[in-house]
Scaffold this motif. Structure first.
Motif, PDB file in Angstrom:
ATOM      1  N   GLY A   1       0.831  -1.196   0.000  1.00 37.33           N
ATOM      2  CA  GLY A   1       0.000   0.000   0.000  1.00 37.33           C
ATOM      3  C   GLY A   1       0.865   1.244   0.000  1.00 37.33           C
ATOM      4  O   GLY A   1       2.093   1.167  -0.027  1.00 37.33           O
ATOM      5  N   VAL A   2       0.230   2.407   0.031  1.00 34.58           N
ATOM      6  CA  VAL A   2       0.980   3.660  -0.008  1.00 34.58           C
ATOM      7  C   VAL A   2       1.441   3.993   1.409  1.00 34.58           C
ATOM      8  O   VAL A   2       0.754   4.681   2.164  1.00 34.58           O
ATOM      9  CB  VAL A   2       0.133   4.803  -0.594  1.00 34.58           C
ATOM     10  N   ASP A   3       2.572   3.455   1.758  1.00 33.87           N
ATOM     11  CA  ASP A   3       3.156   3.767   3.053  1.00 33.87           C
ATOM     12  C   ASP A   3       4.652   3.892   2.884  1.00 33.87           C
ATOM     13  O   ASP A   3       5.133   4.159   1.792  1.00 33.87           O
ATOM     14  CB  ASP A   3       2.790   2.693   4.093  1.00 33.87           C
ATOM     15  N   GLY A   4       5.400   3.735   3.926  1.00 31.32           N
ATOM     16  CA  GLY A   4       6.852   3.855   3.820  1.00 31.32           C
ATOM     17  C   GLY A   4       7.297   5.283   4.001  1.00 31.32           C
ATOM     18  O   GLY A   4       6.781   6.010   4.855  1.00 31.32           O
ATOM     19  N   GLU A   5       8.231   5.722   3.163  1.00 31.55           N
ATOM     20  CA  GLU A   5       8.846   7.038   3.322  1.00 31.55           C
ATOM     21  C   GLU A   5       9.014   7.706   1.975  1.00 31.55           C
ATOM     22  O   GLU A   5       9.367   7.061   0.987  1.00 31.55           O
ATOM     23  CB  GLU A   5      10.209   6.875   4.008  1.00 31.55           C
ATOM     24  N   LEU A   6       8.751   8.987   1.922  1.00 26.80           N
ATOM     25  CA  LEU A   6       8.931   9.788   0.714  1.00 26.80           C
ATOM     26  C   LEU A   6       9.865  10.935   1.058  1.00 26.80           C
ATOM     27  O   LEU A   6       9.603  11.703   1.982  1.00 26.80           O
ATOM     28  CB  LEU A   6       7.590  10.341   0.221  1.00 26.80           C
ATOM     29  N   THR A   7      10.983  11.037   0.330  1.00 29.72           N
ATOM     30  CA  THR A   7      11.939  12.112   0.567  1.00 29.72           C
ATOM     31  C   THR A   7      11.765  13.184  -0.496  1.00 29.72           C
ATOM     32  O   THR A   7      11.842  12.893  -1.694  1.00 29.72           O
ATOM     33  CB  THR A   7      13.381  11.588   0.546  1.00 29.72           C
ATOM     34  N   VAL A   8      11.514  14.400  -0.055  1.00 36.93           N
ATOM     35  CA  VAL A   8      11.302  15.528  -0.961  1.00 36.93           C
ATOM     36  C   VAL A   8      12.432  16.526  -0.764  1.00 36.93           C
ATOM     37  O   VAL A   8      12.590  17.093   0.320  1.00 36.93           O
ATOM     38  CB  VAL A   8       9.941  16.198  -0.700  1.00 36.93           C
ATOM     39  N   ALA A   9      13.223  16.731  -1.786  1.00 40.04           N
ATOM     40  CA  ALA A   9      14.318  17.703  -1.731  1.00 40.04           C
ATOM     41  C   ALA A   9      13.799  19.075  -2.157  1.00 40.04           C
ATOM     42  O   ALA A   9      12.805  19.185  -2.878  1.00 40.04           O
ATOM     43  CB  ALA A   9      15.458  17.256  -2.627  1.00 40.04           C
ATOM     44  N   PHE A  10      14.469  20.115  -1.696  1.00 35.31           N
ATOM     45  CA  PHE A  10      14.051  21.465  -2.071  1.00 35.31           C
ATOM     46  C   PHE A  10      15.264  22.374  -2.143  1.00 35.31           C
ATOM     47  O   PHE A  10      16.223  22.221  -1.394  1.00 35.31           O
ATOM     48  CB  PHE A  10      13.031  22.022  -1.069  1.00 35.31           C
ATOM     49  N   LEU A  11      15.207  23.316  -3.057  1.00 33.54           N
ATOM     50  CA  LEU A  11      16.244  24.334  -3.191  1.00 33.54           C
ATOM     51  C   LEU A  11      15.673  25.655  -2.695  1.00 33.54           C
ATOM     52  O   LEU A  11      14.571  26.041  -3.094  1.00 33.54           O
ATOM     53  CB  LEU A  11      16.679  24.465  -4.650  1.00 33.54           C
ATOM     54  N   GLY A  12      16.403  26.328  -1.844  1.00 29.46           N
ATOM     55  CA  GLY A  12      15.926  27.614  -1.341  1.00 29.46           C
ATOM     56  C   GLY A  12      14.692  27.461  -0.478  1.00 29.46           C
ATOM     57  O   GLY A  12      14.681  26.737   0.506  1.00 29.46           O
ATOM     58  N   SER A  13      13.597  28.110  -0.889  1.00 28.87           N
ATOM     59  CA  SER A  13      12.360  28.076  -0.112  1.00 28.87           C
ATOM     60  C   SER A  13      11.443  26.934  -0.502  1.00 28.87           C
ATOM     61  O   SER A  13      10.327  26.825   0.001  1.00 28.87           O
ATOM     62  CB  SER A  13      11.613  29.401  -0.271  1.00 28.87           C
ATOM     63  N   GLY A  14      11.889  26.081  -1.421  1.00 30.16           N
ATOM     64  CA  GLY A  14      11.060  24.962  -1.845  1.00 30.16           C
ATOM     65  C   GLY A  14       9.783  25.426  -2.497  1.00 30.16           C
ATOM     66  O   GLY A  14       9.799  26.263  -3.397  1.00 30.16           O
ATOM     67  N   ALA A  15       8.644  24.895  -2.027  1.00 29.61           N
ATOM     68  CA  ALA A  15       7.346  25.286  -2.579  1.00 29.61           C
ATOM     69  C   ALA A  15       6.801  26.539  -1.906  1.00 29.61           C
ATOM     70  O   ALA A  15       5.644  26.900  -2.111  1.00 29.61           O
ATOM     71  CB  ALA A  15       6.359  24.137  -2.443  1.00 29.61           C
TER      72      ALA A  15
ATOM     73  N   SER B   1       3.047  23.942   3.129  1.00 29.12           N
ATOM     74  CA  SER B   1       2.176  23.400   4.170  1.00 29.12           C
ATOM     75  C   SER B   1       0.921  22.783   3.581  1.00 29.12           C
ATOM     76  O   SER B   1       0.469  21.709   4.014  1.00 29.12           O
ATOM     77  CB  SER B   1       1.805  24.497   5.176  1.00 29.12           C
ATOM     78  N   ALA B   2       0.327  23.453   2.594  1.00 32.69           N
ATOM     79  CA  ALA B   2      -0.895  22.937   1.972  1.00 32.69           C
ATOM     80  C   ALA B   2      -0.634  21.630   1.242  1.00 32.69           C
ATOM     81  O   ALA B   2      -1.444  20.693   1.297  1.00 32.69           O
ATOM     82  CB  ALA B   2      -1.471  23.974   1.011  1.00 32.69           C
ATOM     83  N   ILE B   3       0.503  21.547   0.566  1.00 32.23           N
ATOM     84  CA  ILE B   3       0.856  20.323  -0.163  1.00 32.23           C
ATOM     85  C   ILE B   3       1.039  19.158   0.802  1.00 32.23           C
ATOM     86  O   ILE B   3       0.491  18.064   0.601  1.00 32.23           O
ATOM     87  CB  ILE B   3       2.137  20.547  -0.990  1.00 32.23           C
ATOM     88  N   LEU B   4       1.801  19.393   1.859  1.00 29.93           N
ATOM     89  CA  LEU B   4       2.055  18.320   2.823  1.00 29.93           C
ATOM     90  C   LEU B   4       0.773  17.911   3.544  1.00 29.93           C
ATOM     91  O   LEU B   4       0.566  16.719   3.831  1.00 29.93           O
ATOM     92  CB  LEU B   4       3.118  18.765   3.826  1.00 29.93           C
ATOM     93  N   ALA B   5      -0.104  18.872   3.830  1.00 25.40           N
ATOM     94  CA  ALA B   5      -1.362  18.537   4.501  1.00 25.40           C
ATOM     95  C   ALA B   5      -2.233  17.644   3.623  1.00 25.40           C
ATOM     96  O   ALA B   5      -2.814  16.654   4.106  1.00 25.40           O
ATOM     97  CB  ALA B   5      -2.111  19.821   4.867  1.00 25.40           C
TER      98      ALA B   5
ATOM     99  N   VAL C   1       0.344  17.963  -5.005  1.00 27.01           N
ATOM    100  CA  VAL C   1       0.916  19.234  -5.480  1.00 27.01           C
ATOM    101  C   VAL C   1      -0.034  19.897  -6.476  1.00 27.01           C
ATOM    102  O   VAL C   1      -0.325  21.097  -6.378  1.00 27.01           O
ATOM    103  CB  VAL C   1       2.299  18.993  -6.125  1.00 27.01           C
ATOM    104  N   ARG C   2      -0.531  19.116  -7.433  1.00 33.06           N
ATOM    105  CA  ARG C   2      -1.449  19.670  -8.442  1.00 33.06           C
ATOM    106  C   ARG C   2      -2.703  20.243  -7.779  1.00 33.06           C
ATOM    107  O   ARG C   2      -3.175  21.338  -8.135  1.00 33.06           O
ATOM    108  CB  ARG C   2      -1.838  18.594  -9.449  1.00 33.06           C
ATOM    109  N   ASP C   3      -3.250  19.513  -6.809  1.00 32.76           N
ATOM    110  CA  ASP C   3      -4.477  19.965  -6.155  1.00 32.76           C
ATOM    111  C   ASP C   3      -4.232  21.225  -5.331  1.00 32.76           C
ATOM    112  O   ASP C   3      -5.084  22.124  -5.284  1.00 32.76           O
ATOM    113  CB  ASP C   3      -5.029  18.855  -5.267  1.00 32.76           C
ATOM    114  N   ALA C   4      -3.083  21.302  -4.661  1.00 31.87           N
ATOM    115  CA  ALA C   4      -2.770  22.497  -3.863  1.00 31.87           C
ATOM    116  C   ALA C   4      -2.592  23.715  -4.761  1.00 31.87           C
ATOM    117  O   ALA C   4      -3.043  24.821  -4.426  1.00 31.87           O
ATOM    118  CB  ALA C   4      -1.514  22.253  -3.033  1.00 31.87           C
ATOM    119  N   VAL C   5      -1.939  23.523  -5.907  1.00 30.06           N
ATOM    120  CA  VAL C   5      -1.756  24.632  -6.854  1.00 30.06           C
ATOM    121  C   VAL C   5      -3.110  25.076  -7.404  1.00 30.06           C
ATOM    122  O   VAL C   5      -3.403  26.278  -7.494  1.00 30.06           O
ATOM    123  CB  VAL C   5      -0.805  24.215  -7.996  1.00 30.06           C
ATOM    124  N   ALA C   6      -3.957  24.098  -7.765  1.00 25.63           N
ATOM    125  CA  ALA C   6      -5.266  24.429  -8.307  1.00 25.63           C
ATOM    126  C   ALA C   6      -6.121  25.160  -7.274  1.00 25.63           C
ATOM    127  O   ALA C   6      -6.817  26.140  -7.595  1.00 25.63           O
ATOM    128  CB  ALA C   6      -5.968  23.156  -8.772  1.00 25.63           C
TER     129      ALA C   6
END
Length: 323
Positions: free
Chosen positions: A108-122, A127-131, A310-315
């Motif tokens: 299932g969709v579990d485990g760990e997801l690593t998200v890298a970011f440069l500067g301020s990221g998103a 916060s909205a994306i992660l929520a 991400v798409r839903d938060a942007v929309a």
């Protein structure tokens, strides 16, 4: 008779097996091809340099020719090594992605997801994306990891990150550019007391007599040229001084009067200091920040869910957020 036939074939099969690339040989070769440095390769693979060297030599004996050209000062791929890397790297990436997808589907969709970011990221959308993602995948842990512009794509390509928020342009055949999340205006970072420090804005054309900075190996040339142009709009060259690897180093060099630098607006918020002034650059195009993923990883359930978040938060925000 059948037993005799099998006995005669066994040594041949054993020879064939010995000539097959082992997993460690494959990973060592690919990593050394990317790093071109035995020490960094050993660090990435958690091996000794001697082990890396032995593994490469064993692989070269199997192939029958050198894959790398070594001197006391540098390591380079031979033409044969380059060809082997070009053939193997996409296959290895697809294989790793297939295994990851199988594991995700099994548990299932579990485990760990690593998200890298440069500067301020998103930025403000982080916060909205992660929520959204945590609401949909409560059993998947998200780890955030900062990258530097000296090697903005390295963590993603090396598998240390599953996704990356970074400034465009990114024009790489093995990477997919996802939703744009932020649009940032451009600023010029100058030391306190600089001739531009009291200005309301400045043009890139006026920077012909200034010193910008280079970047250490790892960042694509087209990417750095977009963010730190080598010429003015009229074609006048802009001198490049020291090569830098990260924002803190860049800010220190600017503050001590060793040059000025174009930056995105979020740098003023996240890396400001009292000895640096940020002046709007009115003739440079704004910079987009987007989600970047490995093309071969498409279809991995947790990654697909994150892209959807991400798409839903942007929309929901009405489009890419202005900084």
């Amino acid at each position: 008779m059948e037993r005799q036939t099998m006995e005669r074939q066994t040594p041949q099969r054993q020879t064939t097996q010995r000539q097959t690339l082992e997993r460690q040989e494959l990973e060592t070769f690919l990593t050394l091809a990317e790093e071109l440095h035995f020490g960094r390769t050993a660090e990435r693979l958690l091996l000794s340099q001697a082990r890396v060297s032995q593994t490469v030599k064993r692989l070269e004996r199997k192939i029958g020719a050198p894959l790398f050209e070594r001197t006391s000062r540098k390591v380079e791929m031979s033409p044969l090594g380059r060809q082997l890397y070009d053939d193997l790297a996409p296959l290895h990436t697809r294989m790793e992605a297939a295994v990851a997808r199988a594991k995700d589907m099994a548990r299932g969709v579990d485990g760990e997801l690593t998200v890298a970011f440069l500067g301020s990221g998103a930025g403000s959308l982080t916060s909205a994306i992660l929520a959204k993602f945590r609401e949909r995948c409560p059993h998947c842990e998200v780890r955030m990891r900062e990258t530097q512009f000296g090697d903005p794509l390295g963590a993603l390509r090396g598998g240390e990150a599953d996704a990356l928020f970074t400034c465009l342009p990114v024009e790489e055949p093995d990477l997919t550019v996802g939703p744009v999340v932020i649009n940032e205006p451009r600023m010029l970072a100058v030391p306190l007391g600089h001739r531009f420090a009291g200005r309301d804005s400045v043009s890139l054309e006026e920077c012909a007599g200034e010193t910008f900075f280079g970047v250490v190996n790892g960042a694509p040339a087209y990417w750095w040229d977009f963010h730190v142009p080598p010429r003015t709009p009229s074609g006048l060259p802009i001198r490049r001084g020291r090569a830098v690897a990260g924002f803190q180093e860049l800010m220190t060099l600017v503050a001590t009067g060793q040059g000025v630098s174009p930056v995105v607006a979020s740098v003023e918020k996240y890396y400001s200091r009292p000895d640096i002034v940020f002046v709007p650059l009115h003739d440079l195009p704004s910079a987009d920040v987007a989600l970047i993923t490995r093309t071969a990883a498409a279809g991995t359930p947790r990654l697909e869910e994150f892209v959807r978040a991400v798409r839903d938060a942007v929309a929901a925000n009405g489009g890419p957020a202005p900084f």
